[in-house]
Design a protein around this motif. Structure first.
Motif, PDB file in Angstrom:
ATOM      1  N   TRP A 226       0.178   1.386  10.370  1.00 55.46           N
ATOM      2  CA  TRP A 226      -0.499   2.377   9.597  1.00 55.46           C
ATOM      3  C   TRP A 226       0.036   3.893  10.061  1.00 55.46           C
ATOM      4  O   TRP A 226      -0.432   3.853  11.067  1.00 55.46           O
ATOM      5  CB  TRP A 226      -1.848   2.011   9.224  1.00 55.46           C
TER       6      TRP A 226
ATOM      7  N   ASP B 279       2.907   3.285   2.805  1.00 53.50           N
ATOM      8  CA  ASP B 279       2.139   4.308   2.580  1.00 53.50           C
ATOM      9  C   ASP B 279       2.721   5.590   2.103  1.00 53.50           C
ATOM     10  O   ASP B 279       2.290   6.756   2.132  1.00 53.50           O
ATOM     11  CB  ASP B 279       1.550   4.642   3.990  1.00 53.50           C
TER      12      ASP B 279
ATOM     13  N   HIS C 107       1.071   5.664  -2.007  1.00 58.89           N
ATOM     14  CA  HIS C 107       0.414   6.339  -2.793  1.00 58.89           C
ATOM     15  C   HIS C 107       1.297   6.948  -4.005  1.00 58.89           C
ATOM     16  O   HIS C 107       1.260   8.068  -4.050  1.00 58.89           O
ATOM     17  CB  HIS C 107      -0.226   7.633  -1.977  1.00 58.89           C
TER      18      HIS C 107
ATOM     19  N   HIS D 178       0.833  -1.146  -0.036  1.00 57.47           N
ATOM     20  CA  HIS D 178      -0.087   0.001   0.016  1.00 57.47           C
ATOM     21  C   HIS D 178       0.911   1.225  -0.133  1.00 57.47           C
ATOM     22  O   HIS D 178       1.562   1.477   0.989  1.00 57.47           O
ATOM     23  CB  HIS D 178      -0.731   0.035   1.098  1.00 57.47           C
TER      24      HIS D 178
ATOM     25  N   MET E 208      -9.014  -0.194   5.699  1.00 53.92           N
ATOM     26  CA  MET E 208      -8.152   0.555   6.759  1.00 53.92           C
ATOM     27  C   MET E 208      -9.105   1.503   7.382  1.00 53.92           C
ATOM     28  O   MET E 208      -9.741   2.385   7.009  1.00 53.92           O
ATOM     29  CB  MET E 208      -7.188   1.565   5.749  1.00 53.92           C
TER      30      MET E 208
END
Ligand code: RAT
Ligand code: ZN
Length: 437
Positions: free
Chosen positions: A348, A378, A28, A26, A281
């Motif tokens: 996270w 992330d 971005h 995961h 999430m």
């Protein structure tokens, strides 16, 4: 060779971890095909591929830290947003790196990143760093960063309700074809703000009603099917607030009636049909301080029973779950002992700090052995892969050293090949195997 006979278990484990390439499940991050706002040539102001020192310094984690130390009379939040990126980066550099020491995890991360790229943080030469990043070709730079961070595959977050991103997929069907990146369809508004999602879907030509009827459900499935196929997504994902509830009569579940109908009748069937996991999430409270934009979100305790009920009610679906509060981690790990279709992943956002990664990873190893995904990055800025994975690898190695030492103390002999196998599961194959499961 058996590890019990080697003098330095810690070194063996660190080497095994360093030698294993990572599938980052995961991020971005985007390839250059999505546009590069800071490219020296051919810059696309709204492009999605972020890289370079200005982006590293203006990461939203550091923006939040900036407003701990500047007073509104000095620089207001509105003044900050009115500045261009270079001026914002200058301000953060001065306030968080020069006027006080950069010892927070996000600030330290910039230093690790510079160091591993071969730039000397000791120089404190922001202009020199800028020149170096300006000389990089974005495409080749991705290869270099992946090599330095030991990442073999980067998983994107493809927000279909973001007009900028959506248009790029429509304009260029090959936009997602970079083999270094895989797509994940992300659609928070479908579950979290159905009226807004319905308005968009209607605008895009789907026959949906705010008062959900059977036709609406069919159309949402058509929409999901088209976009899962267009993006070649390897799983689907949402982020949910701490107030998210699933389950008959659960306190607060009435608020989620529309979202849960879309989830259970459209999203989960669409995922099951394609054997795609659905990632939740949970725990992000958006806009606690809206003026700070992305930096103004935080996390609160979420509801683990909502997850166990979903896993029980939908045995044909596979769920990736991560939660944002430390308080949820024990219950979530126990929940994963009950459901093979639940894969716990990552530390996270506000949990991605060495002290918490250590605590959470220890707890998960003790409850789940080798059957979870310890970390995702992330990242929003390409080079963050370097520090996030470097710092996480160090902590994971420390925890595993203790755990392998404990079993070695019983007389159990661990082969180097077995250690490499376990590390591969943690950093790569637990994710890939769950996709295929
Ligand atoms: O970690 C982050 O940068 C957050 O702002 C969010 O993007 C979060 O990770 C999410 O995927 O919602
Ligand atoms: Zn994220």
């Amino acid at each position: 060779m058996s590890l019990t006979t080697t003098p330095d278990l810690a070194t063996q484990i660190a080497d095994a971890i360093d030698g294993q390439s990572i599938v980052d499940m995961h991020t971005h991050l985007y390839p250059p095909s999505f546009g590069t706002p800071s490219a020296p040539t051919g810059a696309d102001a709204n492009g999605l591929m972020l890289y370079g020192i200005n982006e590293l310094l203006t990461y939203h984690y550091l923006v939040a830290e900036l407003f701990r130390v500047v007073s509104p009379s000095e620089v207001s939040v509105a003044d900050f947003w009115a500045m261009d990126k270079t001026a914002q980066a200058d301000l953060i550099w001065h306030k968080l790196f020069l006027d006080r020491s950069p010892i927070s995890e996000a600030a330290r991360g910039v230093l690790t990143t510079l160091q591993k790229l071969g730039l000397d943080p000791g120089d404190r030469d922001l202009a020199g760093y800028r020149r170096w990043f300006d000389e990089q070709d974005p495409d080749k730079h991705i290869d270099r960063v992946m090599e330095l961070s030991h990442v073999e595959s980067i998983t994107m977050t493809n927000a279909v309700f973001d007009d900028n991103e959506r248009q790029r997929w429509l304009d260029n069907p090959a936009v997602g074809d970079d083999p270094r990146f895989t797509a994940v369809l992300r659609f928070d508004p479908l579950l979290c703000d159905w009226p807004a999602a319905a308005a968009k879907l209607a605008e895009w030509g789907y026959d949906v009603k705010v008062d959900i009827d059977d036709k609406t459900v069919t159309e949402v499935r058509r929409f999901l099917g088209e976009w899962l196929d267009r993006t070649k997504s390897i799983y689907a994902a949402v982020s949910l607030g701490p107030d998210y509830r699933y389950g008959e009569g659960r306190h607060g579940s009435a608020k989620w009636a529309d979202g849960n109908r879309i989830l259970t009748q459209a999203v989960l069937p669409a995922c099951a049909e394609r054997n795609l996991p659905f990632a939740m999430m949970i725990g992000s409270a958006r806009g606690v301080n809206p003026a700070l934009r992305d930096a103004g979100d935080m996390g609160f305790v979420a509801d683990v029973p909502s997850v166990t009920e979903l896993c029980r009610d939908f045995p044909d679906n596979k769920f990736f779950v991560t939660m944002l509060s430390r308080e949820n981690q024990h219950e979530l790990a126990v929940a994963a002992r009950k459901f093979g279709n639940l894969m716990v992943f990552g530390c996270w956002w506000f949990l991605n700090n060495p002290s918490l990664i250590e605590q959470i990873t220890r707890l998960r190893v003790e409850l789940l052995g080798v059957s979870f995904i310890p970390q995702h990055s992330d990242c929003r800025v390409l080079e963050q892969l370097i520090y996030k994975w470097d710092h996480s690898r160090t902590v994971i190695a420390k925890v595993l050293t203790d755990k392998y030492a404990d079993i070695a103390a019983t007389g159990w002999r661990i082969g180097e090949d077995e250690l490499a196998r376990d590390v591969k599961l943690y950093l790569r194959d637990n994710f890939l195997n769950f996709l295929k499961r």
